[in-house]
Design a protein around this motif. Structure first.
Motif, PDB file in Angstrom:
ATOM      1  N   GLN A 444       0.812  -1.218   0.000  1.00  0.00           N
ATOM      2  CA  GLN A 444       0.000   0.000   0.000  1.00  0.00           C
ATOM      3  C   GLN A 444       0.850   1.274   0.000  1.00  0.00           C
ATOM      4  OE1 GLN A 444      -3.432   0.024  -0.288  1.00  0.00           O
ATOM      5  NE2 GLN A 444      -2.994  -2.149  -0.692  1.00  0.00           N
ATOM      6  N   TYR A 445       2.183   1.128  -0.070  1.00  0.00           N
ATOM      7  CA  TYR A 445       3.054   2.286   0.042  1.00  0.00           C
ATOM      8  C   TYR A 445       4.110   2.265  -1.054  1.00  0.00           C
ATOM      9  CZ  TYR A 445       0.761   2.189   4.546  1.00  0.00           C
ATOM     10  OH  TYR A 445      -0.204   2.142   5.524  1.00  0.00           O
ATOM     11  N   TRP A 451      16.231  13.539  -6.871  1.00  0.00           N
ATOM     12  CA  TRP A 451      17.479  14.295  -6.825  1.00  0.00           C
ATOM     13  C   TRP A 451      17.180  15.778  -6.938  1.00  0.00           C
ATOM     14  CZ3 TRP A 451      22.290  12.126  -5.950  1.00  0.00           C
ATOM     15  CH2 TRP A 451      22.330  10.723  -5.985  1.00  0.00           C
ATOM     16  N   ALA A 452      17.544  16.521  -5.903  1.00  0.00           N
ATOM     17  CA  ALA A 452      17.392  17.969  -5.924  1.00  0.00           C
ATOM     18  C   ALA A 452      18.733  18.605  -6.305  1.00  0.00           C
ATOM     19  CB  ALA A 452      16.936  18.475  -4.557  1.00  0.00           C
ATOM     20  N   THR A 453      18.678  19.825  -6.796  1.00  0.00           N
ATOM     21  CA  THR A 453      19.891  20.543  -7.170  1.00  0.00           C
ATOM     22  C   THR A 453      20.132  21.672  -6.180  1.00  0.00           C
ATOM     23  OG1 THR A 453      19.510  20.060  -9.512  1.00  0.00           O
ATOM     24  CG2 THR A 453      21.086  21.812  -8.989  1.00  0.00           C
ATOM     25  N   ALA A 454      21.264  21.613  -5.493  1.00  0.00           N
ATOM     26  CA  ALA A 454      21.610  22.664  -4.542  1.00  0.00           C
ATOM     27  C   ALA A 454      21.936  23.948  -5.285  1.00  0.00           C
ATOM     28  CB  ALA A 454      22.801  22.226  -3.693  1.00  0.00           C
ATOM     29  N   ARG A 455      21.939  25.039  -4.577  1.00  0.00           N
ATOM     30  CA  ARG A 455      22.166  26.347  -5.199  1.00  0.00           C
ATOM     31  C   ARG A 455      23.554  26.473  -5.813  1.00  0.00           C
ATOM     32  NH1 ARG A 455      20.561  29.692  -0.014  1.00  0.00           N
ATOM     33  NH2 ARG A 455      18.960  28.076  -0.148  1.00  0.00           N
ATOM     34  N   ASP A 456      24.489  25.597  -5.398  1.00  0.00           N
ATOM     35  CA  ASP A 456      25.810  25.606  -6.025  1.00  0.00           C
ATOM     36  C   ASP A 456      25.950  24.536  -7.105  1.00  0.00           C
ATOM     37  OD1 ASP A 456      25.894  23.333  -4.489  1.00  0.00           O
ATOM     38  OD2 ASP A 456      27.686  23.857  -3.355  1.00  0.00           O
ATOM     39  N   GLY A 457      24.817  23.913  -7.476  1.00  0.00           N
ATOM     40  CA  GLY A 457      24.810  22.957  -8.574  1.00  0.00           C
ATOM     41  C   GLY A 457      24.989  21.509  -8.189  1.00  0.00           C
ATOM     42  N   VAL A 458      25.276  21.224  -6.918  1.00  0.00           N
ATOM     43  CA  VAL A 458      25.475  19.847  -6.462  1.00  0.00           C
ATOM     44  C   VAL A 458      24.133  19.124  -6.380  1.00  0.00           C
ATOM     45  CG1 VAL A 458      26.180  18.454  -4.473  1.00  0.00           C
ATOM     46  CG2 VAL A 458      27.588  20.376  -5.213  1.00  0.00           C
ATOM     47  N   LYS A 459      24.110  17.848  -6.792  1.00  0.00           N
ATOM     48  CA  LYS A 459      22.897  17.037  -6.740  1.00  0.00           C
ATOM     49  C   LYS A 459      22.749  16.399  -5.355  1.00  0.00           C
ATOM     50  CE  LYS A 459      21.677  17.558 -11.077  1.00  0.00           C
ATOM     51  NZ  LYS A 459      20.440  18.289 -11.437  1.00  0.00           N
ATOM     52  N   ILE A 460      21.565  16.565  -4.751  1.00  0.00           N
ATOM     53  CA  ILE A 460      21.305  16.067  -3.397  1.00  0.00           C
ATOM     54  C   ILE A 460      20.290  14.937  -3.471  1.00  0.00           C
ATOM     55  CG2 ILE A 460      20.562  16.684  -1.074  1.00  0.00           C
ATOM     56  CD1 ILE A 460      20.930  19.652  -2.014  1.00  0.00           C
ATOM     57  N   PRO A 461      20.633  13.735  -3.004  1.00  0.00           N
ATOM     58  CA  PRO A 461      19.650  12.642  -3.008  1.00  0.00           C
ATOM     59  C   PRO A 461      18.599  12.832  -1.923  1.00  0.00           C
ATOM     60  CG  PRO A 461      21.708  11.904  -2.030  1.00  0.00           C
ATOM     61  CD  PRO A 461      21.951  13.305  -2.504  1.00  0.00           C
ATOM     62  N   VAL A 462      17.374  12.460  -2.261  1.00  0.00           N
ATOM     63  CA  VAL A 462      16.250  12.544  -1.331  1.00  0.00           C
ATOM     64  C   VAL A 462      15.480  11.230  -1.416  1.00  0.00           C
ATOM     65  CG1 VAL A 462      14.202  13.836  -0.632  1.00  0.00           C
ATOM     66  CG2 VAL A 462      16.070  15.014  -1.814  1.00  0.00           C
ATOM     67  N   SER A 463      15.175  10.631  -0.273  1.00  0.00           N
ATOM     68  CA  SER A 463      14.360   9.417  -0.235  1.00  0.00           C
ATOM     69  C   SER A 463      12.948   9.797   0.192  1.00  0.00           C
ATOM     70  CB  SER A 463      14.954   8.404   0.754  1.00  0.00           C
ATOM     71  OG  SER A 463      16.243   8.010   0.349  1.00  0.00           O
ATOM     72  N   LEU A 464      11.957   9.293  -0.544  1.00  0.00           N
ATOM     73  CA  LEU A 464      10.564   9.654  -0.317  1.00  0.00           C
ATOM     74  C   LEU A 464       9.710   8.419  -0.116  1.00  0.00           C
ATOM     75  CD1 LEU A 464      10.500  12.148  -3.256  1.00  0.00           C
ATOM     76  CD2 LEU A 464       9.883  12.857  -0.959  1.00  0.00           C
ATOM     77  N   VAL A 465       8.650   8.559   0.681  1.00  0.00           N
ATOM     78  CA  VAL A 465       7.659   7.502   0.822  1.00  0.00           C
ATOM     79  C   VAL A 465       6.289   8.136   0.998  1.00  0.00           C
ATOM     80  CG1 VAL A 465       7.934   7.298   3.343  1.00  0.00           C
ATOM     81  CG2 VAL A 465       7.106   5.340   2.028  1.00  0.00           C
ATOM     82  N   TYR A 466       5.286   7.487   0.421  1.00  0.00           N
ATOM     83  CA  TYR A 466       3.907   7.959   0.524  1.00  0.00           C
ATOM     84  C   TYR A 466       2.984   6.783   0.254  1.00  0.00           C
ATOM     85  CZ  TYR A 466       5.267   8.458  -4.390  1.00  0.00           C
ATOM     86  OH  TYR A 466       5.802   8.239  -5.641  1.00  0.00           O
ATOM     87  N   LYS A 467       1.710   6.985   0.499  1.00  0.00           N
ATOM     88  CA  LYS A 467       0.747   5.906   0.285  1.00  0.00           C
ATOM     89  C   LYS A 467       0.388   5.799  -1.193  1.00  0.00           C
ATOM     90  CE  LYS A 467      -2.950   3.588   2.674  1.00  0.00           C
ATOM     91  NZ  LYS A 467      -3.830   3.584   3.854  1.00  0.00           N
ATOM     92  N   SER A 500       1.741   6.254  10.349  1.00  0.00           N
ATOM     93  CA  SER A 500       0.556   7.011  10.748  1.00  0.00           C
ATOM     94  C   SER A 500       0.431   8.313   9.970  1.00  0.00           C
ATOM     95  CB  SER A 500       0.591   7.299  12.254  1.00  0.00           C
ATOM     96  OG  SER A 500       0.371   6.115  12.994  1.00  0.00           O
ATOM     97  N   LEU A 501       1.549   8.887   9.565  1.00  0.00           N
ATOM     98  CA  LEU A 501       1.507  10.097   8.746  1.00  0.00           C
ATOM     99  C   LEU A 501       1.118   9.765   7.310  1.00  0.00           C
ATOM    100  CD1 LEU A 501       4.778  11.858   9.996  1.00  0.00           C
ATOM    101  CD2 LEU A 501       2.486  11.855  11.022  1.00  0.00           C
ATOM    102  N   LEU A 502       1.672   8.681   6.790  1.00  0.00           N
ATOM    103  CA  LEU A 502       1.348   8.278   5.415  1.00  0.00           C
ATOM    104  C   LEU A 502      -0.126   7.931   5.285  1.00  0.00           C
ATOM    105  CD1 LEU A 502       4.427   5.970   4.696  1.00  0.00           C
ATOM    106  CD2 LEU A 502       4.254   8.461   4.523  1.00  0.00           C
ATOM    107  N   ASP A 503      -0.680   7.269   6.298  1.00  0.00           N
ATOM    108  CA  ASP A 503      -2.100   6.908   6.258  1.00  0.00           C
ATOM    109  C   ASP A 503      -3.006   8.132   6.301  1.00  0.00           C
ATOM    110  OD1 ASP A 503      -1.501   4.245   6.074  1.00  0.00           O
ATOM    111  OD2 ASP A 503      -1.911   3.774   8.172  1.00  0.00           O
ATOM    112  N   TYR A 508       6.593  11.677   3.424  1.00  0.00           N
ATOM    113  CA  TYR A 508       7.746  11.728   4.324  1.00  0.00           C
ATOM    114  C   TYR A 508       8.998  11.703   3.470  1.00  0.00           C
ATOM    115  CZ  TYR A 508      10.989  10.516   8.105  1.00  0.00           C
ATOM    116  OH  TYR A 508      12.033  10.507   9.003  1.00  0.00           O
ATOM    117  N   ALA A 509       9.894  12.667   3.709  1.00  0.00           N
ATOM    118  CA  ALA A 509      11.103  12.795   2.902  1.00  0.00           C
ATOM    119  C   ALA A 509      12.332  12.832   3.802  1.00  0.00           C
ATOM    120  CB  ALA A 509      11.042  14.072   2.067  1.00  0.00           C
ATOM    121  N   ILE A 510      13.362  12.099   3.409  1.00  0.00           N
ATOM    122  CA  ILE A 510      14.673  12.182   4.063  1.00  0.00           C
ATOM    123  C   ILE A 510      15.614  12.878   3.094  1.00  0.00           C
ATOM    124  CG2 ILE A 510      16.624  10.925   5.024  1.00  0.00           C
ATOM    125  CD1 ILE A 510      14.722   8.643   5.689  1.00  0.00           C
ATOM    126  N   ALA A 511      16.140  14.025   3.506  1.00  0.00           N
ATOM    127  CA  ALA A 511      17.086  14.769   2.679  1.00  0.00           C
ATOM    128  C   ALA A 511      18.504  14.347   3.068  1.00  0.00           C
ATOM    129  CB  ALA A 511      16.900  16.265   2.879  1.00  0.00           C
TER     130      ALA A 511
END
Length: 715
Positions: A444-445, A451-467, A500-503, A508-511
């Motif tokens: 169910q999830y 991948w976000a781009t920092a203001r100096d051009g570096v790529k930042i990984p982000v892990s996401l989860v949702y329902k 409980s937040l996803l439901d 929920y994101a981990i930067a």
């Protein structure tokens, strides 16, 4: 980037907030101001009107009255939200299998494990001889030991080589000053020997009567001495085996993989040193390689040789910031005798290793994800497989080296913690345990990598989860978490409370921001010392791009961090208050300069190479430019929930206390600021597996109110 979108949305929400629950409350506590000047050796001075809140003994009646008044204010504010808190707590605890147990592991003929009984907060540590069908022997029933105590923790325990005597270290305050006690496992007798003021790190010698332990400094709590205690003798006569004079180093003690050596390890942010002695006769400790600044190493021994993980340059002089593996003969005593084995790579960070008779398991990081590389004795290698785009994989308890089976753990944001056993010769894999989560269906999830781009051009990984079924339409509420310090990587693992937040429709994101080591040593180096601000701007840049990508509404974003992650929360609140509707900050390190100017405070001297030494003006100026307490100003701040523990030894309670008091003076907004002090706990909050979720449920209830999130969606 559309900053005006955030500003407009925040203004609109301010007029419709559910925080009308606070209507009719008395004014929040107002701490007294008392002039005080904090001085630096180079002449700089800063006023600190709330410095008086510091009391090392935790007995000042005026200070305690203020903390209790803050707690009473939280109680009053949260009273209308108590049904939400209770619902969250019930959901979180309801997913926990109460009569649960760990995966047993075999050591010297016994199977060791821990188990929980229904309704109990603490584990029972036990073992069985020969097989799991044998009679159970209870080593420690922590429930009985913790009875009538507000806080209790068993930090470590160790059994003698003849399996007869148990030593354990317990803490009944939460300040991480442990007391060692002893028990005869055959008779149940608890010996009168007691050792106080130690670290939870215990190692027996082969004679089954001599225990090596690490003594703490009573004021700074630094690990300063290794001592040995002989059963039946007074602790006051214990002999100092080694004393560390450099207060920038931490210290630990362990047995080598083959049990041949007892090794004392000392390490700072940028240097390490090992000294070892034969476990059969540990009288004299030799240094494996003398310490050098900017050279780190850790070592283990098996099969007559040392295997060493290090960043030291080789004979060619090339640096190895992502670490490599080298080997050394049994009698090696310097780096000159090390031989390169597993080469350094710019795109792979070697995090650890485990030695076996026929192979070596290497824990690595590549492309911001963990992996396990299996290296056979003949040089053949392969990787343990994973099936999800964002996951966490690591070595489990592998207590025996003479086996073809490797135990490892696997988890993701949708997969509960799982322990596998892999036959490295045949490829057969066994599922030993998947953490049971009652009522949870992983199908169910959905988890993904962004991948976000920092203001100096570096790529930042982000892990996401949702329902499943979530739409990226820019309307959802989101909680974004990060840590970003000490090279500590935040891996995308399963989080029971987050379900409980996803439901309720949240994301929920981990930067994975700079300051950790998700992308190797450079990722860490680019988030400390004079580049520390990258950690903060990375977090804000991730928020903005997740909102722009439709994962969340600009007026429904909450941020969460603790300890050094609480420093992150304080920094983003000052830098970008309009990006966040609510900020959750636990045991936050927010008074950076004052704390780092005081070497009597635990952790200060060990961390000069992490934050800088403010006794030097260039470091002082840079740290002062981001220290959350010093950069509070007259502006509208988000709603905040700040938590601490009175007995915290890592981030002292007075840091968040002072921060909240000054924040209240300067905040021009109308959003609530709550400050909860656990009067019986330390850095980790309440002890016990259930009680800590009560604290989390309260914090989440506050956040849900601020983000206007209702009850859980239908399953």
């Amino acid at each position: 980037m559309k900053p005006t979108l955030f500003t407009l949305a925040a203004t609109l929400l301010m007029t419709t907030t559910l925080s009308a629950t606070a209507a009719g409350l008395p004014a929040p506590p107002d701490a007294a101001k008392k002039p005080f000047t904090v001085k630096a050796p180079h002449g700089a001075q800063r006023g600190d009107e709330y410095y008086w809140l510091r009391d090392d003994k935790r007995k000042n009646p005026e200070m305690l009255a203020y903390l209790n008044a803050e707690n009473a204010y939280v109680d009053a504010y949260m009273k209308p939200l108590k049904p939400v808190e209770d619902a969250l707590y019930g959901e979180i605890v309801g997913r926990i299998k109460q009569d649960d147990s760990s995966v047993p592991y075999r050591e010297r003929g016994y199977w060791y494990y821990s188990r929980f009984e229904t309704g109990q907060d603490y584990p029972i540590h036990a073992r069985r001889k020969g097989s799991m069908e044998a009679a159970e022997e209870i080593l420690l029933d922590v429930n009985l030991m913790a009875k009538d105590k507000g806080y209790f923790s068993v930090g470590d325990y160790a059994v003698t080589q003849d399996n007869q005597i148990l030593a354990w270290a317990d803490d009944a305050v939460g300040r991480r000053q442990y007391t060692v006690r002893f028990k005869n496992l055959a008779t149940g007798e608890v010996y009168p020997d007691v050792i106080e003021g130690v670290s939870p790190n215990l190692v027996w010698a082969d004679d089954n009567k001599t225990l090596f332990y690490v003594e703490n400094d009573p004021e700074t709590l630094l690990t300063v001495r290794v001592k040995k205690h002989v059963l039946g003798t007074p602790a006051t006569s214990d002999i100092v085996v080694y004393e560390e004079k450099d207060d920038s180093f931490y210290m630990g003690i362990d047995r080598s993989r083959d049990d041949a050596y007892i090794c004392i390890s000392v390490h700072s942010t940028v240097s390490s040193e090992f000294r070892c002695a034969p476990a059969a006769d540990p009288k004299e400790f030799f240094v494996l390689a003398p310490r050098e600044r900017d050279v780190e190493y850790d070592a283990d021994h098996l099969g007559g040789r040392w295997v060493i993980r290090t960043n030291a340059p080789g004979a060619d002089g090339k640096p190895a910031p992502n670490f490599k593996l080298v080997t050394a003969a049994d009698g090696a005593r310097s780096r000159k005798e090390w031989q390169d084995w597993v080469a350094h790579r710019d795109d792979v960070f070697i995090e650890g290793f485990e030695l076996f008779d026929g192979f070596t398991a290497i824990a690595e990081r590549s492309n911001a994800l963990e992996r396990l590389r299996l290296l056979d004795r003949d040089g053949k290698e392969e990787f343990v497989k994973a099936d999800e785009p964002a996951f966490s994989m690591g070595l489990s308890t592998n207590s025996e080296h003479d086996t073809e089976w490797l135990r490892y753990t696997y988890t993701s944001m949708t997969t509960p913690a799982t322990t596998y056993e892999l036959n490295t010769r045949t490829g057969e894999r066994k599922l030993l345990k998947r953490q049971p989560v009652i009522g949870y269906d992983p199908e169910q999830y959905v988890t993904e990598r962004f991948w976000a781009t920092a203001r100096d051009g570096v790529k930042i990984p982000v892990s996401l989860v949702y329902k499943k079924g979530f739409e990226k339409n820019g309307r959802a509420a989101m909680l974004q978490y990060a840590y970003g310090s000490y090279g500590s990587s935040t891996d995308p693992g399963f989080n029971n409370a987050v379900v409980s937040l996803l439901d309720r429709g949240m994301v929920y994101a981990i930067a994975h921001i700079r300051g950790g080591q998700e992308l190797g040593r450079k990722w860490y180096d680019d988030g400390k010392l004079f580049r520390k601000k990258n950690t903060f701007t990375d977090f804000v840049d991730v928020t903005e791009q997740l909102v722009e990508a439709g994962y969340a509404a600009p007026d429904r974003v909450a941020a969460y961090g603790g300890s050094a992650g609480g420093l992150l929360m304080g920094a983003i609140a000052n830098m970008a208050p309009d990006r966040y509707r609510a900020i959750l900050s636990q045991v936050p390190f927010v008074d950076v300069v004052t704390t780092m100017l005081d070497p009597s405070i635990p952790l200060t001297t060990n961390e000069y190479d992490e934050w800088g030494n403010p006794e030097k003006k260039d470091y002082y100026d840079y740290m002062l430019s981001y220290s959350p307490y010093d950069n509070l100003k007259a502006q509208d701040y988000p709603a905040m929930f700040v938590g601490t523990g009175l007995w915290d030894s890592q981030v002292q309670y007075w840091e968040p206390a002072k921060y909240v008091a000054r924040l209240r003076d300067l905040d021009t907004g109308k959003q609530p600021v709550l400050f909860r002090t656990n009067m019986e706990a330390g850095h980790g909050g309440k002890s016990g597996r259930f009680r800590r979720f009560r604290e989390q449920a309260e914090m989440y209830a506050f956040m849900l109110d601020q983000l206007q999130v209702g009850g859980p969606a239908a399953r």
